[in-house]
Design an enzyme around this catalytic site. Structure first.
Site, short mmCIF file in Angstrom:
data_model
loop_
_atom_site.label_atom_id
_atom_site.label_comp_id
_atom_site.label_asym_id
_atom_site.label_seq_id
_atom_site.Cartn_x
_atom_site.Cartn_y
_atom_site.Cartn_z
N GLU A 168 2.23 -17.02 11.33
CA GLU A 168 1.80 -16.14 12.42
C GLU A 168 1.83 -16.79 13.81
O GLU A 168 0.80 -16.94 14.47
CB GLU A 168 0.38 -15.61 12.14
CG GLU A 168 0.28 -14.86 10.82
CD GLU A 168 -1.05 -14.11 10.66
OE1 GLU A 168 -1.98 -14.38 11.44
OE2 GLU A 168 -1.13 -13.25 9.77
N GLU A 352 0.85 -12.23 2.97
CA GLU A 352 -0.58 -11.93 3.06
C GLU A 352 -0.78 -10.43 3.15
O GLU A 352 -0.10 -9.76 3.93
CB GLU A 352 -1.24 -12.53 4.32
CG GLU A 352 -1.46 -14.00 4.29
CD GLU A 352 -2.12 -14.52 5.57
OE1 GLU A 352 -2.85 -13.76 6.25
OE2 GLU A 352 -1.89 -15.70 5.88
C1 FCB Z 1 -4.32 -13.78 9.03
C2 FCB Z 1 -4.36 -15.26 8.79
C3 FCB Z 1 -5.19 -15.69 7.63
C4 FCB Z 1 -6.44 -14.84 7.48
C5 FCB Z 1 -6.11 -13.37 7.52
C6 FCB Z 1 -7.29 -12.47 7.34
O1 FCB Z 1 -4.11 -13.53 10.38
O2 FCB Z 1 -3.05 -15.75 8.58
O3 FCB Z 1 -5.48 -17.05 7.77
O4 FCB Z 1 -7.38 -15.20 8.42
O5 FCB Z 1 -5.48 -13.07 8.73
#
Ligand code: FCB
Length: 453
Positions: A168, A352
């Site tokens: 990110e 994620e």
């Molecule tokens: C993302 C991050 C991760 C976590 C999630 C909820 O932005 O990569 O570390 O905090 O959000």
């Protein structure tokens, strides 16, 4: 809600994700250096409740037990990140053997349990010494990162099959350097853009190093991406949604996949554009094997009545998680189709996806989290539809395996499939853990019967 999973390829990877600073703890163990997150947490007023990652889930000492839980969950793969200051406490130069040994043991323990390691090289814990020397806005940090990647991949490259260079870059750039809500807490748009450029450049450099040190492995980068929907058909709202798309998505996707920053954004930011040297964009657009996608929600966007470029409109017809994030599974479906259409990555992994809810232990000691299960089901159904529509999605990682240190929110926000009782560090699998376990097991049965047929 039943999910039509028949479109998922039989070798689809089912995983769960974490990050070093959020779970490891052991912040002072075995020669680990200070990271920007240690410093940020120690700065009053930055992190809710004054929380920090000094202990976190103590994964550093409990990883064997946690891998046993992963095995019970039936994971094909585990995504974790390496703490740069554990390996190179001074950011560059002398290697801390004990730090590197930890990841060596972790990788072996995973492989010994039949779980593939997906290694993220940078999930935000920059060595503080490098921040003191100028941090990511300074171009020298790119060289330091290259040294670090060389050290890690020389050691683990024979066993790690999937590498994620960065997690990110948008969040590091804007939340960390533009707005100051994350470490290192800078508030400068120029620093945000310079950070973004150097993260991308260091990604490209890392790809070259990984190709050399870990031949045959798969290399990618993880971006936080979403589908910005215009709130109406008006040209003003469409322009606002395009701006948010440029800010969140195109600013990173275009240089990676097309070797150029998007003109509209570069024009808007011309006064604060970072220095881009000859060859930078060629390095950034070095071909990769996969794109990692983190997606939680997708914004509804309208023109800003206060004269800004855009504003996010609150939806009243959707559920929200404990982060206040809107549950918009179609956003993931539409995003995956759009990525395939506009950028044609060889492969995509959802690295994620998940949800925070205010989980509590019931009188019987169990943690029931039907909202999280519903969230995961809805997003997996959206992902399945995208695969049925031809998107080369190869795997999915739930965020997160464990409740953990949720950055500026501290331990208040719980994203885990496994509940952590922070007073005792006891692990309690939640209802969603058992649901995901059964879901993954059913996928394996389906894959085996398809392969047999
Ligand atoms: C993302 C991050 C991760 C976590 C999630 C909820 O932005 O990569 O570390 O905090 O959000």
């Amino acid at each position: 809600m039943p999910i039509d999973t028949s479109s998922f390829p039989t070798d689809f990877v089912w995983g769960a994700a974490t990050a070093s600073y959020q779970i490891e703890g052991a912040a002072h163990a075995d020669g680990r250096g200070e990271s920007v997150w240690d410093r940020f947490c120690a700065t009053p007023g930055k992190v809710r409740n004054g929380d920090n990652g000094a202990i976190a889930c103590d994964f550093y000492h409990r990883y064997r037990d946690d891998i046993a839980l992963m095995r019970e969950l039936g994971l094909d793969a585990f995504r974790f990140s390496i703490a740069w200051p554990r390996v190179l406490p001074e950011g560059r130069g002398s290697v801390n053997a004990q730090g590197l040994d930890f990841y060596d043991r972790l990788v072996d323990e995973l492989l010994g349990n039949g779980i593939a390691p997906f290694v993220t090289l940078f999930h935000w814990d920059t060595p503080q010494v490098l921040e003191d020397l100028g941090g990511w806005p300074a171009r020298d940090t790119v060289d330091a990162f290259a040294e670090y990647v060389d050290v890690v991949s020389a050691r683990l490259g024979d066993r790690v099959g999937h590498w994620i260079t960065h997690n990110e870059p948008w969040v590091v750039s804007w939340v960390g350097h533009g707005w100051g809500h994350h470490a290192p807490g800078r508030q400068s748009e120029a620093d945000a853009l310079a950070t973004g450029h150097h993260l991308l450049l260091s990604h490209g450099r890392a790809v070259e190093i990984l190709r050399r040190n870990a031949p045959g492995s798969h290399v990618g980068i993880t971006l936080n991406l979403d589908t910005p929907y215009a709130a109406s058909d008006s040209p003003e709202d469409a322009a606002a949604a395009l701006w948010v798309d440029g800010l969140h998505n195109r600013w990173f996707l275009d240089p990676l996949f097309r070797g150029a920053y998007p003109d509209d954004m570069a024009e808007a930011w011309r006064e604060i554009m970072p220095e881009i040297r000859d060859g930078d964009l060629e390095t950034i657009s070095t071909p990769i094997d996969f794109l990692g996608v983190n997606n939680y929600t997708s914004p509804l966007v309208s023109a800003d009545s206060n004269g800004g470029r855009s504003q996010i409109v609150r939806r009243n017809d959707v559920d929200r998680t404990d982060m206040g994030w809107e549950v918009v599974p179609d956003g993931l479906h539409d995003l995956l189709l759009r990525l395939d259409r506009d950028y044609s990555p060889n492969a995509i992994y959802v690295t994620e996806n998940g949800a925070a809810y205010a989980d509590v232990r019931d009188h019987d000691g169990m943690v029931r989290d039907p909202e999280r299960q519903a969230y995961l089901e809805a997003y997996l159904a959206a992902a399945a539809r995208a695969v049925a529509n031809g998107v080369p999605l190869r795997g999915y990682f739930a965020w997160s395996l464990l409740d953990n240190f949720e950055w500026a929110w501290g331990y208040w926000k719980r994203f885990g499939l496994i509940y952590i009782d922070y007073a005792t560090l006891e692990r309690v699998p939640k209802g969603s853990f058992y649901w995901y376990r059964d879901f993954v097991a059913a996928q394996r049965v389906r894959a085996e019967s398809e392969e047999a047929a």
